[in-house]
Design an enzyme around this catalytic site. Structure first.
Site, PDB file in Angstrom:
ATOM      1  N   SER A  40      30.875   1.765   1.397  1.00 10.06           N
ATOM      2  CA  SER A  40      31.818   2.481   2.320  1.00 10.06           C
ATOM      3  C   SER A  40      31.425   1.857   3.787  1.00 10.06           C
ATOM      4  CB  SER A  40      31.569   3.872   2.417  1.00 10.06           C
ATOM      5  OG  SER A  40      30.555   4.357   2.703  1.00 10.06           O
ATOM      6  N   ASP A 281      -7.038  -8.330 -25.209  1.00 12.89           N
ATOM      7  CA  ASP A 281      -8.074  -9.257 -24.383  1.00 12.89           C
ATOM      8  C   ASP A 281      -8.990  -7.872 -23.804  1.00 12.89           C
ATOM      9  OD1 ASP A 281      -6.778  -7.637 -22.358  1.00 12.89           O
ATOM     10  OD2 ASP A 281      -5.779  -9.376 -21.784  1.00 12.89           O
ATOM     11  N   HIS A 284      -6.451  -5.050 -22.465  1.00 15.58           N
ATOM     12  CA  HIS A 284      -4.989  -4.361 -22.976  1.00 15.58           C
ATOM     13  C   HIS A 284      -5.005  -4.110 -24.496  1.00 15.58           C
ATOM     14  CE1 HIS A 284      -4.154  -6.963 -19.318  1.00 15.58           C
ATOM     15  NE2 HIS A 284      -3.527  -5.714 -19.158  1.00 15.58           N
TER      16      HIS A 284
END
Ligand SMILES: *[C@@H]1O[C@H](CO)[C@@H](O)[C@H](O)[C@H]1NC(C)=O
Ligand SMILES: *[C@@H]1O[C@H](CO)[C@@H](O)[C@H](O)[C@H]1NC(C)=O
Ligand SMILES: *[C@@H]1O[C@H](CO)[C@@H](O)[C@H](O)[C@H]1NC(C)=O
Length: 319
Positions: A40, A281, A284
């Site tokens: 607007s 790894d 993870h």
């Protein structure tokens, strides 16, 4: 619709006129054209024919705009983009009051043209220009000289994030805790080989503070925000079950050969039997462990897996 077509016609006629003029022009404006995407703050009447409460084509809007109150600008006179572009003869204003970056933003107000649809409308402009100028390259060269203004985001706050009553889809929130940081291969490999048991205990007791706080936070949010539902997922608890029960054989080294910083070595060959490894790894989990965590998060098999309930219950709550 009629409004749009009329606008288009005017723009195309103007374009033709200007492109003829340019052959003998002496002083050109700094940019030949101006395209505006927005809400607007920039809308110059695009919402006038939409079914929406976000309209400004009535008094006293526009009271200082050349005696016209029906332009649809959401201010008393000209907008910033009007003023920026006042010397630029051609361009298109796609802005729409109530619209946001997210498609659903502003839906409680009625019709609006979201950023996505404004971009689609610009594609239509592009196609029309190809008809007018001849080739895609000519249009691209032409548009490269134009000024673009993209100003959106206020409504994503004001007419989405801060009016949660209308946006219930985001009111079911799962907060997963940390993984079992004391048991990741990193803890065994890099921190202190000689004193693994103490190190692991230290990490685990330090992270307990985080978990306990997270559980309290879930309680507080559920109490304070009546129309929202929060749950805590006990990721470390879920993944600390006896791994051999789950078919895992390797728990203390990752599947991928690692560098000294613990990251997987680029282009190295990872282990083949990946479903037997808990870790990819040193940080993870493997997909196999992720699958297990996901299943238990969705449908808890122990009461400690999720608090106060699991995702399968969260998604069934009527909002
Ligand atoms: C605006 O309205 C006034 C009085 O009604 C009139 O004198 C003036 O010419 C109008 N201006 C424009 C730009 O239409
Ligand atoms: C997470 O699960 C473990 C094992 O089931 C449990 O000992 C621990 O208290 C749980 N933690 C939280 C914060 O619920
Ligand atoms: C995975 O496979 C390799 C050979 O590909 C084998 O040497 C190793 O023992 C296997 N690991 C497990 C945990 O069975």
């Amino acid at each position: 619709m009629a409004y749009k077509i009329k606008t288009w016609y005017a723009i195309l006629v103007l374009l033709k006129f200007v492109s003829q003029l340019q052959n003998c022009a002496h002083a050109a404006p700094q940019v030949p054209c101006f395209f505006i995407f927005g809400d607007s703050l920039a809308d110059n009447g695009n919402n006038n024919h939409l079914a929406t409460n976000a309209k400004a084509n009535y008094h006293p809007f526009g009271i200082d705009f050349l005696n016209r109150t029906d332009t649809g600008r959401f201010t008393n006179g000209r907008t910033t983009v009007d003023l920026i572009g006042r010397d630029i003869l051609i361009g298109v204003n796609y802005a729409s009051g109530g619209a946001g970056i997210r498609d659903e933003t502003g839906k409680q107000l009625g019709g609006r043209i979201s950023l996505n649809r404004q971009l689609q409308n610009h594609k239509v402009t592009f196609s029309s220009l190809i008809k007018l100028l001849g080739t895609r390259e000519l249009v691209a060269n032409y548009l490269n000289k134009c000024l673009y203004s993209v100003a959106m985001g206020s409504n994503d706050y004001l007419n989405n994030y801060f009016v949660p009553g209308y946006y219930k889809t985001s009111r079911r929130i799962a907060l997963p805790g940390l993984g079992p940081l004391g048991s990741i291969p990193y803890a065994f490999s890099n921190i202190c080989r000689d004193n693994v048991a103490t190190i692991v205990a230290n990490i685990n007791s330090a992270t307990q503070i985080f978990y306990a706080t997270l559980v309290l936070l879930v309680d507080r949010l559920n109490r304070d925000l009546k129309d929202a539902h929060f749950i805590y997922l006990n990721r470390s608890g879920i993944s600390s079950r006896d791994p051999s029960v789950l078919g895992f054989k390797v728990v203390d080294v990752g599947c991928c050969p690692i560098r000294s910083d613990g990251q997987c070595i680029p282009n190295s060959n990872p282990c083949k039997n990946r479903t037997e490894y808990v870790f990819w790894d040193v940080f993870h989990p493997t997909e196999a462990l992720n699958q297990f965590t996901a299943t238990r998060s969705y449908s808890a098999s122990l009461p400690s897996d999720a608090y106060p309930y699991d995702i399968s219950h969260l998604v069934k709550i009527e909002l």
